[in-house]
Motif scaffolding. Structure first.
Motif, PDB file in Angstrom:
ATOM      1  N   LEU A   1       0.888  -1.170   0.000  1.00  0.00           N
ATOM      2  CA  LEU A   1       0.000   0.000   0.000  1.00  0.00           C
ATOM      3  C   LEU A   1       0.918   1.209   0.000  1.00  0.00           C
ATOM      4  N   ALA A   2       0.778   2.076  -0.972  1.00  0.00           N
ATOM      5  CA  ALA A   2       1.618   3.277  -1.000  1.00  0.00           C
ATOM      6  C   ALA A   2       0.896   4.407  -1.727  1.00  0.00           C
ATOM      7  N   VAL A   3       1.189   5.618  -1.264  1.00  0.00           N
ATOM      8  CA  VAL A   3       0.631   6.833  -1.871  1.00  0.00           C
ATOM      9  C   VAL A   3       1.808   7.760  -2.161  1.00  0.00           C
TER      10      VAL A   3
ATOM     11  N   ALA B   1       0.808  13.431  -2.413  1.00  0.00           N
ATOM     12  CA  ALA B   1      -0.649  13.218  -2.328  1.00  0.00           C
ATOM     13  C   ALA B   1      -1.084  12.698  -0.953  1.00  0.00           C
ATOM     14  N   ARG B   2      -0.161  12.628  -0.009  1.00  0.00           N
ATOM     15  CA  ARG B   2      -0.498  12.021   1.294  1.00  0.00           C
ATOM     16  C   ARG B   2      -1.306  12.967   2.181  1.00  0.00           C
ATOM     17  N   GLY B   3      -1.969  12.386   3.185  1.00  0.00           N
ATOM     18  CA  GLY B   3      -2.713  13.181   4.166  1.00  0.00           C
ATOM     19  C   GLY B   3      -4.047  13.677   3.664  1.00  0.00           C
TER      20      GLY B   3
ATOM     21  N   SER C   1      -6.814   5.670   2.767  1.00  0.00           N
ATOM     22  CA  SER C   1      -8.079   5.237   3.364  1.00  0.00           C
ATOM     23  C   SER C   1      -9.049   4.774   2.281  1.00  0.00           C
TER      24      SER C   1
ATOM     25  N   HIS D   1       1.403  -7.255   6.788  1.00  0.00           N
ATOM     26  CA  HIS D   1       2.583  -7.063   7.641  1.00  0.00           C
ATOM     27  C   HIS D   1       2.976  -5.586   7.629  1.00  0.00           C
TER      28      HIS D   1
ATOM     29  N   ALA E   1       1.536   4.275   9.002  1.00  0.00           N
ATOM     30  CA  ALA E   1       0.760   3.121   8.538  1.00  0.00           C
ATOM     31  C   ALA E   1      -0.015   2.488   9.692  1.00  0.00           C
TER      32      ALA E   1
HETATM   33  C1  LIG Z   1       1.016   5.003   4.947  1.00  0.00           C
HETATM   34  C2  LIG Z   1       0.510   5.740   3.697  1.00  0.00           C
HETATM   35  C3  LIG Z   1       0.046   4.709   2.676  1.00  0.00           C
HETATM   36  C4  LIG Z   1      -0.672   6.632   4.108  1.00  0.00           C
HETATM   37  O1  LIG Z   1      -1.181   7.267   2.922  1.00  0.00           O
HETATM   38  P1  LIG Z   1      -2.132   8.566   3.002  1.00  0.00           P
HETATM   39  O2  LIG Z   1      -2.864   8.673   1.726  1.00  0.00           O
HETATM   40  O3  LIG Z   1      -1.347   9.732   3.471  1.00  0.00           O
HETATM   41  O4  LIG Z   1      -3.153   8.127   4.163  1.00  0.00           O
HETATM   42  P2  LIG Z   1      -4.473   8.917   4.579  1.00  0.00           P
HETATM   43  O5  LIG Z   1      -4.492  10.280   4.001  1.00  0.00           O
HETATM   44  O6  LIG Z   1      -5.636   8.021   4.325  1.00  0.00           O
HETATM   45  O7  LIG Z   1      -4.264   9.019   6.132  1.00  0.00           O
HETATM   46  C5  LIG Z   1      -3.101   9.689   6.596  1.00  0.00           C
HETATM   47  C6  LIG Z   1      -3.475  10.924   7.387  1.00  0.00           C
HETATM   48  O8  LIG Z   1      -4.265  11.827   6.634  1.00  0.00           O
HETATM   49  C7  LIG Z   1      -5.433  12.190   7.382  1.00  0.00           C
HETATM   50  N1  LIG Z   1      -6.569  12.309   6.478  1.00  0.00           N
HETATM   51  C8  LIG Z   1      -7.370  11.313   6.071  1.00  0.00           C
HETATM   52  N2  LIG Z   1      -8.322  11.799   5.248  1.00  0.00           N
HETATM   53  C9  LIG Z   1      -8.075  13.107   5.139  1.00  0.00           C
HETATM   54  C10 LIG Z   1      -8.687  14.150   4.410  1.00  0.00           C
HETATM   55  N3  LIG Z   1      -9.767  13.937   3.639  1.00  0.00           N
HETATM   56  N4  LIG Z   1      -8.159  15.386   4.501  1.00  0.00           N
HETATM   57  C11 LIG Z   1      -7.070  15.603   5.283  1.00  0.00           C
HETATM   58  N5  LIG Z   1      -6.449  14.652   5.985  1.00  0.00           N
HETATM   59  C12 LIG Z   1      -6.946  13.433   5.915  1.00  0.00           C
HETATM   60  C13 LIG Z   1      -5.670  11.065   8.324  1.00  0.00           C
HETATM   61  O9  LIG Z   1      -6.362  11.507   9.485  1.00  0.00           O
HETATM   62  C14 LIG Z   1      -4.278  10.615   8.607  1.00  0.00           C
HETATM   63  O10 LIG Z   1      -3.705  11.362   9.644  1.00  0.00           O
HETATM   64  P3  LIG Z   1      -2.923  10.669  10.828  1.00  0.00           P
HETATM   65  O11 LIG Z   1      -2.824   9.196  10.560  1.00  0.00           O
HETATM   66  O12 LIG Z   1      -1.594  11.320  10.770  1.00  0.00           O
HETATM   67  O13 LIG Z   1      -3.686  10.961  12.036  1.00  0.00           O
HETATM   68  C15 LIG Z   1       1.621   6.654   3.091  1.00  0.00           C
HETATM   69  O14 LIG Z   1       2.168   7.436   4.112  1.00  0.00           O
HETATM   70  C16 LIG Z   1       2.733   5.886   2.385  1.00  0.00           C
HETATM   71  O15 LIG Z   1       2.637   5.592   1.200  1.00  0.00           O
HETATM   72  N6  LIG Z   1       3.827   5.571   3.128  1.00  0.00           N
HETATM   73  C17 LIG Z   1       4.954   4.834   2.555  1.00  0.00           C
HETATM   74  C18 LIG Z   1       4.616   3.383   2.260  1.00  0.00           C
HETATM   75  C19 LIG Z   1       4.055   2.693   3.493  1.00  0.00           C
HETATM   76  O16 LIG Z   1       4.505   2.858   4.615  1.00  0.00           O
HETATM   77  N7  LIG Z   1       3.029   1.836   3.279  1.00  0.00           N
HETATM   78  C20 LIG Z   1       2.437   1.010   4.312  1.00  0.00           C
HETATM   79  C21 LIG Z   1       3.356  -0.137   4.571  1.00  0.00           C
HETATM   80  S1  LIG Z   1       2.633  -1.385   5.596  1.00  0.00           S
END
Ligand SMILES: CC(C)(COP(=O)(O)OP(=O)(O)OC[C@H]1O[C@@H](n2cnc3c(N)ncnc32)[C@H](O)[C@@H]1OP(=O)(O)O)[C@@H](O)C(=O)NCCC(=O)NCCS
Length: 161
Positions: free
Chosen positions: A84-86, A90-92, A97, A118, A126
């Motif tokens: 799973l990766a973003v 584009a994160r946050g 989710s 895992h 994550a």
């Molecule tokens: C982990 C990962 C997939 C999360 O992706 P993301 O798209 O940023 O996740 P989300 O936006 O759904 O949630 C992250 C944060 O955004 C917030 N968020 C969710 N929806 C939101 C919205 N509509 N507007 C603003 N913020 C939002 C969430 O509350 C969350 O905050 P917090 O967890 O810090 O409290 C990303 O950081 C990533 O690719 N990391 C590297 C690879 C990795 O670690 N993958 C998982 C391995 S197991």
């Protein structure tokens, strides 16, 4: 920020997904050696049919890899989230989710009982995400991996459907 849609991956997404891989994984999220093994293609490990992607105004910004956890019928009710990766920019915004929601819906439509994955105990972003989605820690493999020389716990997380 545009409209985010979730769809199945296609072969033409390879370059965009490879770029996300190269910018997403390091010692805090995965195995540093993984990037060396990619060899210029994202779909070398498993094909488009195993991936749901998120598109933001036509640009692929994330993926989830959903596969059978076991190759035998007794384990058929368990699906694995094997990636799973973003994209960092584009994160946050809830894209991971949305990908997890789509993977859950797909798993339910296949009659799965459980989703399993895992993650490193050190991957706090994550872990928060998975906890919000109802995943619980089923097992801790203590100091399972040496990541850049540091013993790192591997967690097995699961969500019952
Ligand atoms: C982990 C990962 C997939 C999360 O992706 P993301 O798209 O940023 O996740 P989300 O936006 O759904 O949630 C992250 C944060 O955004 C917030 N968020 C969710 N929806 C939101 C919205 N509509 N507007 C603003 N913020 C939002 C969430 O509350 C969350 O905050 P917090 O967890 O810090 O409290 C990303 O950081 C990533 O690719 N990391 C590297 C690879 C990795 O670690 N993958 C998982 C391995 S197991």
């Amino acid at each position: 920020m545009g409209e985010v849609t979730i769809r199945w991956a296609e072969a033409a997404d390879d370059a965009a997904l490879l770029e996300i891989e190269l910018t997403s994984w390091d010692g805090s999220t995965g195995f540093p050696s993984y990037l060396e093994r990619l060899d210029g293609t994202f779909f070398g490990r498993s094909g488009p049919e195993a991936h749901l992607v998120a598109e933001d105004d036509g640009v692929v910004v994330g993926y989830v890899r959903l596969e059978d956890k076991y190759p035998f019928p007794e384990g058929a009710g368990v699906l694995a989230i094997n990636g799973l990766a973003v994209a960092p920019a584009a994160r946050g915004r809830g894209i991971a989710s949305a990908l997890l929601d789509a993977a859950t819906e797909e798993a339910r439509s296949r009659g799965a009982r459980k989703l399993s994955l895992h993650t490193f105990s050190t991957n706090t972003a994550a872990r928060r995400l998975y906890a919000r989605h109802g995943y619980v820690v089923e097992a801790t493999h203590t100091a399972e991996f040496l990541i850049d020389g540091t013993p790192t716990d591997d967690l097995v997380l699961a969500k019952t459907l």
